[in-house]
Design an enzyme around this catalytic site. Sequence first.
Site, mmCIF file in Angstrom:
data_model
loop_
_atom_site.group_PDB
_atom_site.id
_atom_site.type_symbol
_atom_site.label_atom_id
_atom_site.label_comp_id
_atom_site.label_asym_id
_atom_site.label_seq_id
_atom_site.Cartn_x
_atom_site.Cartn_y
_atom_site.Cartn_z
ATOM 1 N N LYS A 1 104.822 21.608 58.207
ATOM 2 C CA LYS A 1 106.224 21.382 57.850
ATOM 3 C C LYS A 1 106.305 20.535 56.581
ATOM 4 O O LYS A 1 107.011 20.864 55.648
ATOM 5 C CB LYS A 1 106.922 20.686 59.029
ATOM 6 C CG LYS A 1 108.372 20.398 58.800
ATOM 7 C CD LYS A 1 109.018 19.816 60.047
ATOM 8 C CE LYS A 1 110.388 19.257 59.717
ATOM 9 N NZ LYS A 1 111.062 18.661 60.861
ATOM 10 N N GLU B 1 95.002 16.121 58.054
ATOM 11 C CA GLU B 1 94.099 17.073 58.708
ATOM 12 C C GLU B 1 94.263 18.470 58.108
ATOM 13 O O GLU B 1 93.298 19.138 57.757
ATOM 14 C CB GLU B 1 94.403 17.149 60.216
ATOM 15 C CG GLU B 1 94.032 15.912 61.004
ATOM 16 C CD GLU B 1 95.181 14.928 61.120
ATOM 17 O OE1 GLU B 1 96.041 14.875 60.212
ATOM 18 O OE2 GLU B 1 95.205 14.195 62.130
ATOM 19 N N GLY C 1 108.861 19.770 64.362
ATOM 20 C CA GLY C 1 107.516 20.358 64.430
ATOM 21 C C GLY C 1 107.194 20.955 65.795
ATOM 22 O O GLY C 1 106.738 22.093 65.907
ATOM 23 N N ARG C 2 107.456 20.205 66.849
ATOM 24 C CA ARG C 2 107.088 20.673 68.193
ATOM 25 C C ARG C 2 108.062 21.718 68.747
ATOM 26 O O ARG C 2 107.899 22.174 69.882
ATOM 27 C CB ARG C 2 106.929 19.486 69.140
ATOM 28 C CG ARG C 2 108.123 18.548 69.174
ATOM 29 C CD ARG C 2 107.761 17.232 69.861
ATOM 30 N NE ARG C 2 108.837 16.247 69.801
ATOM 31 C CZ ARG C 2 109.050 15.412 68.796
ATOM 32 N NH1 ARG C 2 108.273 15.456 67.734
ATOM 33 N NH2 ARG C 2 110.032 14.525 68.834
ATOM 34 N N GLU D 1 105.669 13.570 72.927
ATOM 35 C CA GLU D 1 106.119 13.164 71.594
ATOM 36 C C GLU D 1 107.646 13.044 71.597
ATOM 37 O O GLU D 1 108.213 12.224 70.888
ATOM 38 C CB GLU D 1 105.649 14.172 70.535
ATOM 39 C CG GLU D 1 105.668 13.621 69.117
ATOM 40 C CD GLU D 1 104.861 14.453 68.133
ATOM 41 O OE1 GLU D 1 103.727 14.081 67.792
ATOM 42 O OE2 GLU D 1 105.377 15.488 67.675
ATOM 43 N N HIS E 1 89.009 22.994 91.630
ATOM 44 C CA HIS E 1 87.612 22.618 91.786
ATOM 45 C C HIS E 1 87.257 21.434 90.899
ATOM 46 O O HIS E 1 86.084 21.188 90.625
ATOM 47 C CB HIS E 1 86.718 23.822 91.481
ATOM 48 C CG HIS E 1 87.009 24.957 92.415
ATOM 49 N ND1 HIS E 1 86.361 25.106 93.624
ATOM 50 C CD2 HIS E 1 87.942 25.948 92.361
ATOM 51 C CE1 HIS E 1 86.853 26.171 94.249
ATOM 52 N NE2 HIS E 1 87.818 26.686 93.510
ATOM 53 N N LYS F 1 98.298 6.728 61.454
ATOM 54 C CA LYS F 1 98.058 7.504 60.228
ATOM 55 C C LYS F 1 97.833 6.558 59.046
ATOM 56 O O LYS F 1 96.915 6.744 58.248
ATOM 57 C CB LYS F 1 99.280 8.380 59.907
ATOM 58 C CG LYS F 1 99.446 9.597 60.774
ATOM 59 C CD LYS F 1 100.621 10.425 60.240
ATOM 60 C CE LYS F 1 101.055 11.484 61.213
ATOM 61 N NZ LYS F 1 102.289 12.164 60.837
HETATM 62 O O1 F6P Z 1 101.922 13.428 63.535
HETATM 63 C C1 F6P Z 1 102.794 14.096 64.347
HETATM 64 C C2 F6P Z 1 103.367 15.288 63.648
HETATM 65 O O2 F6P Z 1 104.300 14.876 62.706
HETATM 66 C C3 F6P Z 1 103.993 16.264 64.628
HETATM 67 O O3 F6P Z 1 105.257 15.904 65.006
HETATM 68 C C4 F6P Z 1 103.894 17.533 63.888
HETATM 69 O O4 F6P Z 1 104.060 18.639 64.725
HETATM 70 C C5 F6P Z 1 102.499 17.417 63.305
HETATM 71 O O5 F6P Z 1 102.380 16.052 62.982
HETATM 72 C C6 F6P Z 1 102.209 18.257 62.117
HETATM 73 O O6 F6P Z 1 103.069 17.995 61.039
HETATM 74 P P1 F6P Z 1 103.175 18.995 59.834
HETATM 75 O O7 F6P Z 1 103.676 20.293 60.332
HETATM 76 O O8 F6P Z 1 104.129 18.354 58.875
HETATM 77 O O9 F6P Z 1 101.812 19.141 59.228
#
Ligand code: F6P
Length: 532
Positions: free
Chosen positions: A194, A200, A252-253, A338, A369, A497
């Site tokens: 987003k 990452e 995002g979620r 979240e 199990h 972060k």
């Molecule tokens: O760090 C949490 C978060 O902001 C989530 O809410 C989101 O889904 C994820 O990181 C990824 O964010 P982005 O889509 O901006 O890379």
Amino acid sequence: MWQHLRDRAKALADRPIRDLMDADRARDFSVEAMDMLFDYSKTNIDAETRDLLLSMAEKAELPACREAMFAGRPINETEGRAVLHTALRNLDGDPVAVAGQDVMPDVLATLSRMEDFARDVREGRFTGQGGSITDVVNIGIGGSDLGPAMAAQALSPHADGPRCHFVSNVDGAHVSDVLAPLDPATTLVIVASKTFTTTETMTNAETARAWMASEVADPAAQFAALSTASDRTAEFGIDGARVFGFADWVGGRYSMWGPIGLSLMIAVGPDDFRELLRGAAEMDAHFREAAMRDNMPVMLALVGIWHNQGCGYATRAVLPYEQRLARLPAYLQQLEMESNGKRVAMDGSELSVHSGPVVWGEPGTNGQHAFYQLIHQGTRVVPCEFMVGCRGHEPDLAHQHRLLVANCLAQSEALLRGRDLAQAKESLDGRFEGAELERQARHRVFPGNRPSTTLVYSRLTPRVLGQIVALYEHRVFVEGVILGINSFDQWGVELGKELAKALDPVLAGDAEAGDKDASTARLVGWLRAGAG
Ligand code: F6P
């Protein structure tokens, strides 16, 4: 209000749920809608408790809050944003205004661009530099990974496009293992972020670009981007024709319904993707229109409030008896934790009750199990949320599906009824005597009276998956409204972060540990020494 709820939970704590099971209970304490039956009769909620819970929803002005969300008002107050993932599945295109402007033309235009691109990829009009696309790699994390990854697995019987892979972890092992067997010349990489700033994702995207560059002349030509930040996607070198944007009112979620779902759409095809949206839209309509008592998301939420804030059960287990929903618990962890893992109310005051619960789980029967031992005999109560389909996708293996269903029902039955000492002794059938019989039997006692709910759906089709995910989204919303929190921000992820950014040069040896606490400084020392 909360004290009243806690007092009631305390007063009823020892009442056997079984005593509530009259002939009408299963019908009265369940909700049927669309392709699903939600049964909450195996909980300690009686008519009076349900009324109390419903009155809490009313006091929190749930209907007005719900309409504020659907109407595009900026209910995400700490970020000044509307919350409109529901617009992404509003296929009829009925106007939805944000700040006076109808967002639907843009939503539908983007959906149609996605569909054109997905068809081009699937039908070989968009190719890699070595021929038709065989593999799609979605690089994203959190909401830009969990939704499409969960749904791609859930809908694998419908997948007839290129193979889909997902890379999320910044651990280089993830991207290496996923890319290793693939051919860069026939792979499409989708960078899903987003913000297009997430460490990452951007790190993995650069690694993938270098991997691609080692084999093909123009790596950027095999990249697409899903983001709200078109300036950053351009800076990364991705052609605007392959950038699919969305607005900041998609959290995002909550984003798998729009561009973030592109990898899924390529895997299952635009028609099935639309079916997923249709299912979610059906749940939206139900949530908006059904009376509170017959409203599935509302009742699922009230059961959650009862167990967590009323009875004090700190966790809940999500237990899909459906192997293809293996990633659903992880998806729901982000969605629920979240969203509702907050310590202050909307006005900044500290919450007087616990926020949302710890959500965890695994598909049945595997979990049986592993951790069900604790669920049946541990000292803490874990409310269980079972889910199971009437049918599977393997007609030749109907007997296995029957076994799966039998196990699902048996678990909720066992949790409900338990096994007392006399029954445990009887089960030992003359093998022990006297004190030894007593001792052995005590290990075999199940306290029972442990609450569970069961969601039964027809079959895990795209439409039903849409209904299930939207059900949980609205459940989170209702719980958040009753708690008085903002379910749509996530400030709690920021501190880690920032600190990770500052630690990277320290670990590289380019900066000193400086103000680090003694523990962190020593760990840094060991890790630096061990890195050689
Ligand atoms: O760090 C949490 C978060 O902001 C989530 O809410 C989101 O889904 C994820 O990181 C990824 O964010 P982005 O889509 O901006 O890379």
